[in-house]
Design a protein around this motif. Structure first.
Motif, PDB file in Angstrom:
ATOM      1  N   CYS A 173       0.864  -1.194   0.000  1.00  0.00           N
ATOM      2  CA  CYS A 173       0.000   0.000   0.000  1.00  0.00           C
ATOM      3  C   CYS A 173       0.894   1.235   0.000  1.00  0.00           C
ATOM      4  O   CYS A 173       2.063   1.159   0.358  1.00  0.00           O
ATOM      5  CB  CYS A 173      -0.892   0.023   1.248  1.00  0.00           C
ATOM      6  SG  CYS A 173       0.020   0.156   2.790  1.00  0.00           S
ATOM      7  N   ASN A 174       0.307   2.354  -0.403  1.00  0.00           N
ATOM      8  CA  ASN A 174       1.005   3.625  -0.251  1.00  0.00           C
ATOM      9  C   ASN A 174       0.815   4.096   1.187  1.00  0.00           C
ATOM     10  O   ASN A 174      -0.180   3.753   1.835  1.00  0.00           O
ATOM     11  CB  ASN A 174       0.443   4.662  -1.220  1.00  0.00           C
ATOM     12  CG  ASN A 174       0.828   4.340  -2.656  1.00  0.00           C
ATOM     13  OD1 ASN A 174       1.836   3.683  -2.904  1.00  0.00           O
ATOM     14  ND2 ASN A 174       0.015   4.783  -3.611  1.00  0.00           N
ATOM     15  N   VAL A 175       1.766   4.883   1.666  1.00  0.00           N
ATOM     16  CA  VAL A 175       1.725   5.363   3.048  1.00  0.00           C
ATOM     17  C   VAL A 175       1.824   6.890   3.034  1.00  0.00           C
ATOM     18  O   VAL A 175       2.667   7.461   2.333  1.00  0.00           O
ATOM     19  CB  VAL A 175       2.883   4.749   3.875  1.00  0.00           C
ATOM     20  CG1 VAL A 175       2.912   5.328   5.277  1.00  0.00           C
ATOM     21  CG2 VAL A 175       2.753   3.232   3.925  1.00  0.00           C
ATOM     22  N   LEU A 176       0.945   7.512   3.802  1.00  0.00           N
ATOM     23  CA  LEU A 176       0.856   8.974   3.820  1.00  0.00           C
ATOM     24  C   LEU A 176       0.741   9.464   5.255  1.00  0.00           C
ATOM     25  O   LEU A 176       0.015   8.875   6.056  1.00  0.00           O
ATOM     26  CB  LEU A 176      -0.407   9.389   3.039  1.00  0.00           C
ATOM     27  CG  LEU A 176      -0.885  10.833   3.150  1.00  0.00           C
ATOM     28  CD1 LEU A 176       0.102  11.782   2.468  1.00  0.00           C
ATOM     29  CD2 LEU A 176      -2.265  10.992   2.521  1.00  0.00           C
ATOM     30  N   ILE A 177       1.441  10.542   5.566  1.00  0.00           N
ATOM     31  CA  ILE A 177       1.275  11.213   6.862  1.00  0.00           C
ATOM     32  C   ILE A 177       0.850  12.652   6.596  1.00  0.00           C
ATOM     33  O   ILE A 177       1.489  13.363   5.811  1.00  0.00           O
ATOM     34  CB  ILE A 177       2.593  11.197   7.682  1.00  0.00           C
ATOM     35  CG1 ILE A 177       2.959   9.778   8.132  1.00  0.00           C
ATOM     36  CG2 ILE A 177       2.487  12.123   8.897  1.00  0.00           C
ATOM     37  CD1 ILE A 177       2.092   9.182   9.225  1.00  0.00           C
ATOM     38  N   CYS A 178      -0.226  13.068   7.251  1.00  0.00           N
ATOM     39  CA  CYS A 178      -0.696  14.456   7.141  1.00  0.00           C
ATOM     40  C   CYS A 178      -0.500  15.134   8.499  1.00  0.00           C
ATOM     41  O   CYS A 178      -1.364  15.062   9.378  1.00  0.00           O
ATOM     42  CB  CYS A 178      -2.169  14.490   6.755  1.00  0.00           C
ATOM     43  SG  CYS A 178      -2.505  13.721   5.166  1.00  0.00           S
ATOM     44  N   PRO A 179       0.660  15.774   8.695  1.00  0.00           N
ATOM     45  CA  PRO A 179       0.920  16.457   9.962  1.00  0.00           C
ATOM     46  C   PRO A 179       0.255  17.837   9.941  1.00  0.00           C
ATOM     47  O   PRO A 179      -0.303  18.227   8.917  1.00  0.00           O
ATOM     48  CB  PRO A 179       2.451  16.598   9.945  1.00  0.00           C
ATOM     49  CG  PRO A 179       2.776  16.773   8.492  1.00  0.00           C
ATOM     50  CD  PRO A 179       1.737  15.983   7.719  1.00  0.00           C
ATOM     51  N   PRO A 180       0.318  18.593  11.038  1.00  0.00           N
ATOM     52  CA  PRO A 180      -0.180  19.966  10.981  1.00  0.00           C
ATOM     53  C   PRO A 180       0.653  20.787   9.987  1.00  0.00           C
ATOM     54  O   PRO A 180       1.783  20.410   9.655  1.00  0.00           O
ATOM     55  CB  PRO A 180      -0.019  20.477  12.411  1.00  0.00           C
ATOM     56  CG  PRO A 180       0.833  19.486  13.111  1.00  0.00           C
ATOM     57  CD  PRO A 180       0.802  18.208  12.368  1.00  0.00           C
ATOM     58  N   TYR A 181       0.085  21.904   9.535  1.00  0.00           N
ATOM     59  CA  TYR A 181       0.767  22.743   8.530  1.00  0.00           C
ATOM     60  C   TYR A 181       2.212  23.044   8.902  1.00  0.00           C
ATOM     61  O   TYR A 181       3.098  23.070   8.051  1.00  0.00           O
ATOM     62  CB  TYR A 181       0.058  24.103   8.412  1.00  0.00           C
ATOM     63  CG  TYR A 181      -1.337  24.061   7.850  1.00  0.00           C
ATOM     64  CD1 TYR A 181      -1.632  23.328   6.709  1.00  0.00           C
ATOM     65  CD2 TYR A 181      -2.360  24.805   8.448  1.00  0.00           C
ATOM     66  CE1 TYR A 181      -2.908  23.313   6.183  1.00  0.00           C
ATOM     67  CE2 TYR A 181      -3.636  24.790   7.928  1.00  0.00           C
ATOM     68  CZ  TYR A 181      -3.916  24.048   6.793  1.00  0.00           C
ATOM     69  OH  TYR A 181      -5.175  24.039   6.281  1.00  0.00           O
ATOM     70  N   THR A 182       2.422  23.294  10.218  1.00  0.00           N
ATOM     71  CA  THR A 182       3.738  23.754  10.671  1.00  0.00           C
ATOM     72  C   THR A 182       4.854  22.735  10.418  1.00  0.00           C
ATOM     73  O   THR A 182       6.026  23.087  10.451  1.00  0.00           O
ATOM     74  CB  THR A 182       3.676  24.042  12.182  1.00  0.00           C
ATOM     75  OG1 THR A 182       3.032  22.932  12.820  1.00  0.00           O
ATOM     76  CG2 THR A 182       2.908  25.318  12.473  1.00  0.00           C
ATOM     77  N   LEU A 183       4.482  21.481  10.208  1.00  0.00           N
ATOM     78  CA  LEU A 183       5.511  20.450  10.035  1.00  0.00           C
ATOM     79  C   LEU A 183       5.648  19.971   8.595  1.00  0.00           C
ATOM     80  O   LEU A 183       6.526  19.154   8.294  1.00  0.00           O
ATOM     81  CB  LEU A 183       5.196  19.250  10.945  1.00  0.00           C
ATOM     82  CG  LEU A 183       5.261  19.529  12.452  1.00  0.00           C
ATOM     83  CD1 LEU A 183       4.859  18.282  13.247  1.00  0.00           C
ATOM     84  CD2 LEU A 183       6.667  19.969  12.865  1.00  0.00           C
ATOM     85  N   ILE A 184       4.772  20.441   7.705  1.00  0.00           N
ATOM     86  CA  ILE A 184       4.769  19.877   6.348  1.00  0.00           C
ATOM     87  C   ILE A 184       6.115  20.043   5.653  1.00  0.00           C
ATOM     88  O   ILE A 184       6.679  19.075   5.136  1.00  0.00           O
ATOM     89  CB  ILE A 184       3.626  20.487   5.497  1.00  0.00           C
ATOM     90  CG1 ILE A 184       2.286  19.959   6.022  1.00  0.00           C
ATOM     91  CG2 ILE A 184       3.786  20.140   4.011  1.00  0.00           C
ATOM     92  CD1 ILE A 184       1.087  20.566   5.379  1.00  0.00           C
ATOM     93  N   SER A 185       6.654  21.263   5.652  1.00  0.00           N
ATOM     94  CA  SER A 185       7.873  21.431   4.849  1.00  0.00           C
ATOM     95  C   SER A 185       9.044  20.679   5.461  1.00  0.00           C
ATOM     96  O   SER A 185       9.836  20.070   4.733  1.00  0.00           O
ATOM     97  CB  SER A 185       8.210  22.906   4.604  1.00  0.00           C
ATOM     98  OG  SER A 185       8.345  23.547   5.815  1.00  0.00           O
TER      99      SER A 185
END
Ligand code: PEP
Length: 249
Positions: free
Chosen positions: A38-50
């Motif tokens: 499967c593909n794996v994705l993490i959606c953190p808060p905006y502050t951690l994306i970059s």
């Protein structure tokens, strides 16, 4: 071609700079374990994306939890899909029930946000789901199919759009629908997508979300037309999240 399986973590309003260590641990577990199907994705808060995106963690995509429908402008405190792409996000969740409830987001607004996501070349994860009162009233399918019809833009394709069924009463409560209940909703979603998008409708990935944990993931993921999970609480710890990914090993 079958829908691509995806296990996605929604960290909600959790995570600080030190949480990089969880991403590092997850990356290590993915590298060391049997390859996940499967593909794996993490959606953190905006502050951690970059910073998360810059880690280039092998086999882990980074996404966001929401965006504004416009690309730029006088919208204090908001973030656009263009900014998210710029920060390194590849996916954006839209229409999460917490956004629909806490911020009064309508399906029309969710559709506009999904359109913004697609126009930036990102993938949208559109959430639908009934409240407990709606389930008790026997209107689950009416609610969920109505949200689907109104929230998915015309330009959606199986490559840029994922649907997540998240019963509101199952989110963060430890309660889950039975596998049969999940199968009933997912099959109804699949049929609606086929009716609208023809044979392409069979290729959209349909995620289940709501109190998924390592101990119930395999059973929930085995229901017909379930192509992965959207995970809140259990995505915060790399070992728990990896235990859910196990359903695809
Ligand atoms: C969610 O909020 O998307 C979710 C599924 O939460 P949890 O897994 O904590 O129920």
């Amino acid at each position: 071609m079958k829908p691509t399986a995806l296990v996605a973590g929604n960290w909600k309003m959790n995570g600080l700079a030190e949480s990089r260590s969880e991403l590092e641990t997850l990356s290590k577990l993915l590298k060391e374990g049997t390859e996940a199907g499967c593909n794996v994705l993490i959606c953190p808060p905006y502050t951690l994306i970059s910073s998360f995106a810059a880690m280039n963690a092998e086999s882990i995509a980074i996404g966001a939890q929401d965006c504004h429908a416009k690309a730029s402008g006088a919208h204090t405190g908001d973030i656009s899909a263009q900014m998210l792409r710029d920060a390194g996000a590849e996916y954006v969740i839209v229409g999460h029930s917490e956004r629909r409830a806490d911020h009064g987001e309508s399906s029309a607004l969710v559709c506009a946000k999904a359109n913004a996501v697609l126009s930036e070349g990102l993938r949208a994860i559109v959430c639908v789901g009934e409240t407990e009162a709606e389930r008790d009233a026997g209107s689950t399918l009416t609610v969920v199919l109505g949200q689907l019809a109104e929230s998915i833009p015309e330009s959606a394709t199986p490559d840029n759009m994922i649907v997540a069924y998240e019963p509101v009463w199952a989110i963060g409560t430890g309660r889950t629908p039975t596998t049969d209940d999940v199968a009933e909703v997912h099959t109804a979603l699949r049929n609606a997508l086929v009716e609208r998008f023809g044979e392409n409708g069979r290729r959209f990935s349909l995620l289940y979300g709501g109190s998924v944990k390592p101990s119930n993931a395999k059973e929930l993921m085995s229901a017909p037309n379930v192509n992965g999970a959207l995970v809140g609480g259990a995505s915060l710890k790399a070992t728990d999240f990896n235990g859910i990914i196990d359903a695809y090993r």
